[in-house]
Write a protein that holds these residues in place. Structure first.
Motif, PDB file in Angstrom:
ATOM      1  N   GLU A 153     -42.810 -43.662 -14.164  1.00 39.15           N
ATOM      2  CA  GLU A 153     -43.720 -43.370 -15.265  1.00 39.15           C
ATOM      3  C   GLU A 153     -43.136 -43.729 -16.631  1.00 39.15           C
ATOM      4  OE1 GLU A 153     -46.946 -42.429 -15.210  1.00 39.15           O
ATOM      5  OE2 GLU A 153     -46.745 -42.811 -13.058  1.00 39.15           O
ATOM      6  N   THR A 154     -41.847 -44.068 -16.681  1.00 34.38           N
ATOM      7  CA  THR A 154     -41.249 -44.439 -17.965  1.00 34.38           C
ATOM      8  C   THR A 154     -41.529 -45.900 -18.279  1.00 34.38           C
ATOM      9  OG1 THR A 154     -39.135 -45.015 -16.905  1.00 34.38           O
ATOM     10  CG2 THR A 154     -39.405 -42.743 -17.692  1.00 34.38           C
ATOM     11  N   GLU A 155     -41.738 -46.181 -19.572  1.00 33.36           N
ATOM     12  CA  GLU A 155     -42.002 -47.548 -20.008  1.00 33.36           C
ATOM     13  C   GLU A 155     -40.707 -48.261 -20.360  1.00 33.36           C
ATOM     14  OE1 GLU A 155     -46.399 -47.960 -21.933  1.00 33.36           O
ATOM     15  OE2 GLU A 155     -44.823 -47.186 -23.242  1.00 33.36           O
ATOM     16  N   HIS A 156     -40.701 -49.562 -20.103  1.00 32.88           N
ATOM     17  CA  HIS A 156     -39.554 -50.395 -20.442  1.00 32.88           C
ATOM     18  C   HIS A 156     -40.046 -51.574 -21.265  1.00 32.88           C
ATOM     19  CE1 HIS A 156     -37.085 -48.226 -17.443  1.00 32.88           C
ATOM     20  NE2 HIS A 156     -38.188 -48.248 -16.701  1.00 32.88           N
ATOM     21  N   LYS A 157     -39.314 -51.905 -22.314  1.00 32.28           N
ATOM     22  CA  LYS A 157     -39.693 -53.052 -23.135  1.00 32.28           C
ATOM     23  C   LYS A 157     -39.531 -54.347 -22.345  1.00 32.28           C
ATOM     24  CE  LYS A 157     -38.858 -51.575 -27.917  1.00 32.28           C
ATOM     25  NZ  LYS A 157     -38.077 -51.854 -29.144  1.00 32.28           N
ATOM     26  N   VAL A 158     -40.500 -55.229 -22.504  1.00 30.54           N
ATOM     27  CA  VAL A 158     -40.450 -56.545 -21.874  1.00 30.54           C
ATOM     28  C   VAL A 158     -40.180 -57.622 -22.922  1.00 30.54           C
ATOM     29  CG1 VAL A 158     -41.752 -58.247 -20.532  1.00 30.54           C
ATOM     30  CG2 VAL A 158     -42.059 -55.794 -20.093  1.00 30.54           C
ATOM     31  N   PHE A 159     -40.835 -57.453 -24.103  1.00 32.37           N
ATOM     32  CA  PHE A 159     -40.688 -58.459 -25.167  1.00 32.37           C
ATOM     33  C   PHE A 159     -41.052 -57.807 -26.495  1.00 32.37           C
ATOM     34  CE2 PHE A 159     -42.338 -61.748 -27.973  1.00 32.37           C
ATOM     35  CZ  PHE A 159     -41.375 -62.732 -27.864  1.00 32.37           C
ATOM     36  N   GLU A 160     -40.337 -58.224 -27.555  1.00 31.14           N
ATOM     37  CA  GLU A 160     -40.692 -57.763 -28.895  1.00 31.14           C
ATOM     38  C   GLU A 160     -40.547 -58.916 -29.883  1.00 31.14           C
ATOM     39  OE1 GLU A 160     -38.060 -54.542 -29.834  1.00 31.14           O
ATOM     40  OE2 GLU A 160     -36.385 -55.866 -30.382  1.00 31.14           O
ATOM     41  N   TYR A 195     -44.724 -53.662 -23.247  1.00 33.70           N
ATOM     42  CA  TYR A 195     -44.037 -52.707 -22.393  1.00 33.70           C
ATOM     43  C   TYR A 195     -44.544 -52.867 -20.948  1.00 33.70           C
ATOM     44  CZ  TYR A 195     -43.153 -50.233 -26.828  1.00 33.70           C
ATOM     45  OH  TYR A 195     -42.779 -49.891 -28.115  1.00 33.70           O
ATOM     46  N   ARG A 196     -43.681 -52.469 -20.003  1.00 30.15           N
ATOM     47  CA  ARG A 196     -44.107 -52.426 -18.590  1.00 30.15           C
ATOM     48  C   ARG A 196     -43.775 -51.063 -17.999  1.00 30.15           C
ATOM     49  NH1 ARG A 196     -41.890 -52.651 -13.642  1.00 30.15           N
ATOM     50  NH2 ARG A 196     -39.816 -53.015 -14.522  1.00 30.15           N
ATOM     51  N   LYS A 197     -44.752 -50.502 -17.275  1.00 29.11           N
ATOM     52  CA  LYS A 197     -44.548 -49.240 -16.574  1.00 29.11           C
ATOM     53  C   LYS A 197     -44.778 -49.491 -15.098  1.00 29.11           C
ATOM     54  CE  LYS A 197     -47.572 -45.938 -17.120  1.00 29.11           C
ATOM     55  NZ  LYS A 197     -48.329 -44.829 -17.754  1.00 29.11           N
ATOM     56  N   HIS A 198     -43.712 -49.353 -14.294  1.00 27.74           N
ATOM     57  CA  HIS A 198     -43.830 -49.589 -12.856  1.00 27.74           C
ATOM     58  C   HIS A 198     -44.633 -48.477 -12.215  1.00 27.74           C
ATOM     59  CE1 HIS A 198     -42.693 -50.317  -8.644  1.00 27.74           C
ATOM     60  NE2 HIS A 198     -42.426 -51.544  -9.042  1.00 27.74           N
ATOM     61  N   GLN A 199     -45.314 -48.829 -11.111  1.00 29.40           N
ATOM     62  CA  GLN A 199     -46.174 -47.860 -10.438  1.00 29.40           C
ATOM     63  C   GLN A 199     -45.385 -46.643  -9.950  1.00 29.40           C
ATOM     64  OE1 GLN A 199     -47.779 -50.451  -7.477  1.00 29.40           O
ATOM     65  NE2 GLN A 199     -49.324 -51.332  -8.832  1.00 29.40           N
ATOM     66  N   ALA A 200     -44.114 -46.861  -9.586  1.00 25.95           N
ATOM     67  CA  ALA A 200     -43.302 -45.758  -9.071  1.00 25.95           C
ATOM     68  C   ALA A 200     -42.458 -45.102 -10.157  1.00 25.95           C
ATOM     69  CB  ALA A 200     -42.392 -46.263  -7.951  1.00 25.95           C
ATOM     70  N   GLY A 211     -46.846 -53.854 -12.181  1.00 26.85           N
ATOM     71  CA  GLY A 211     -46.946 -52.598 -12.917  1.00 26.85           C
ATOM     72  C   GLY A 211     -47.972 -52.675 -14.028  1.00 26.85           C
ATOM     73  N   GLU A 212     -47.992 -51.647 -14.860  1.00 28.98           N
ATOM     74  CA  GLU A 212     -48.930 -51.590 -15.989  1.00 28.98           C
ATOM     75  C   GLU A 212     -48.262 -52.127 -17.251  1.00 28.98           C
ATOM     76  OE1 GLU A 212     -51.789 -48.124 -17.011  1.00 28.98           O
ATOM     77  OE2 GLU A 212     -50.095 -47.897 -18.388  1.00 28.98           O
ATOM     78  N   TYR A 213     -48.880 -53.136 -17.858  1.00 27.77           N
ATOM     79  CA  TYR A 213     -48.353 -53.746 -19.079  1.00 27.77           C
ATOM     80  C   TYR A 213     -49.165 -53.257 -20.275  1.00 27.77           C
ATOM     81  CZ  TYR A 213     -45.301 -56.870 -16.469  1.00 27.77           C
ATOM     82  OH  TYR A 213     -44.294 -57.369 -15.669  1.00 27.77           O
ATOM     83  N   ARG A 214     -48.440 -52.911 -21.334  1.00 34.22           N
ATOM     84  CA  ARG A 214     -49.104 -52.440 -22.554  1.00 34.22           C
ATOM     85  C   ARG A 214     -48.693 -53.317 -23.728  1.00 34.22           C
ATOM     86  NH1 ARG A 214     -48.061 -48.534 -26.672  1.00 34.22           N
ATOM     87  NH2 ARG A 214     -46.095 -47.934 -25.675  1.00 34.22           N
TER      88      ARG A 214
END
Length: 287
Positions: free
Chosen positions: A43-50, A36-41, A88-91
């Motif tokens: 707060e919602t997470e978006h899938k990048v890869f599964e 997942y990636r959460k952009h600094q601006a 952004g923040e990657y999880r």
């Protein structure tokens, strides 16, 4: 990998680490990985890869996880051609039934600041004064520092100055990078002036020199790292040889304007090479 920071230059490729705990090899058919990636601006997470079982899906073009690496416990995410929007923040979330683990990495994207002195701006304006323009272009993030130093006949040691300077605002480009300019009014007693640009993308300050006594001359950018200076030194020797050859041709050829134009084109190519060398050295320092 919790809370780590990682930096990458614009348009480069990057691998964001994620290690799967436990013994290897792993049966990747019975496990799942989601990035997942959460952009600094935002707060919602978006899938990048599964990836789970035989299913793989990249929500961001160029995102991938190596199946061979996953068998060895490496669920690292590879991104090609990184853009500013990828910051952004990657999880990383890994499920190996019945276990589940996750970790985060903050990815920062930088754009390398290009430094230029415009000699055509060093001409007399309506007020009779002479000006030189220093430009930083294509950089990110926005914060940048441009200062001027001068050497005069009265002060050959040089000094930082604050008068006679007009700094423009940082102008945003279509790709999200920025440009910024700074004008210096030249005094009659100035022997050398130097524009110094500091930016987080630069391994050290970018310095460009101008010699008012030789209006029309221009020196390329210099960086302070030892390896770069050595490389630039060799390139500078090549420039000198090229100028000698051009001088010989000018003294014997009738079409001087054509030769000068050809020389300018070659010098521009050398300046671009110097910039590429500095970028490569910066990437090596980051790795």
């Amino acid at each position: 990998m919790e809370g780590k920071n990682q930096t990458v230059l614009l348009n480069d490729n990057v691998t964001i680490p994620c290690k799967v705990p436990g013994s290897t090899p792993l049966n990747i058919k019975g496990m799942g990985v989601i990035w997942y990636r959460k952009h600094q601006a935002d707060e919602t997470e978006h899938k990048v890869f599964e990836m789970y079982g035989n299913h793989q899906k990249a929500f961001r073009p160029g995102a991938s996880v190596s199946p061979a690496g996953l068998e060895k416990g490496d669920a690292s995410l590879h991104l090609s051609g990184v853009q500013l929007r990828d910051a952004g923040e990657y999880r990383c979330e890994v499920v190996v039934t019945p276990e589940k683990a996750q970790g985060t990495v903050v990815l920062k994207v930088l754009a390398f600041a290009k430094c230029t002195l415009f000699r055509e701006q060093a001409t007399a304006k309506d007020d009779g004064d002479k000006y030189i323009l220093c430009k930083a272009s294509g950089f990110y993030p926005k914060d940048i520092n441009i200062t001027w130093h001068i050497w005069t006949q009265e002060n050959p040691q040089g000094q930082k100055i604050s008068e006679g300077i007009t700094n423009g605002p940082a102008i945003k480009n279509e790709d999200g990078t920025f440009n910024k300019t700074s004008h210096l009014r030249l005094e009659h007693n100035v022997v050398t002036c130097q524009c110094v640009i500091r930016h987080i993308s630069l391994p050290t300050s970018c310095k460009s020199n101008f010699f008012p006594s030789r209006i029309g001359s221009e020196m390329g950018n210099t960086w302070g790292t030892t390896d770069t200076c050595i490389t630039v030194g060799f390139i500078g020797a090549g420039i000198l040889m090229g100028l000698i050859v051009c001088w010989i041709r000018i003294t014997s050829a009738p079409d001087m304007e054509e030769i000068l134009t050809e020389s300018e084109i070659k010098l521009d190519g050398v300046r671009q090479k110097i910039l590429q060398v500095a970028q490569e050295l910066f990437r090596e320092e980051m790795h």
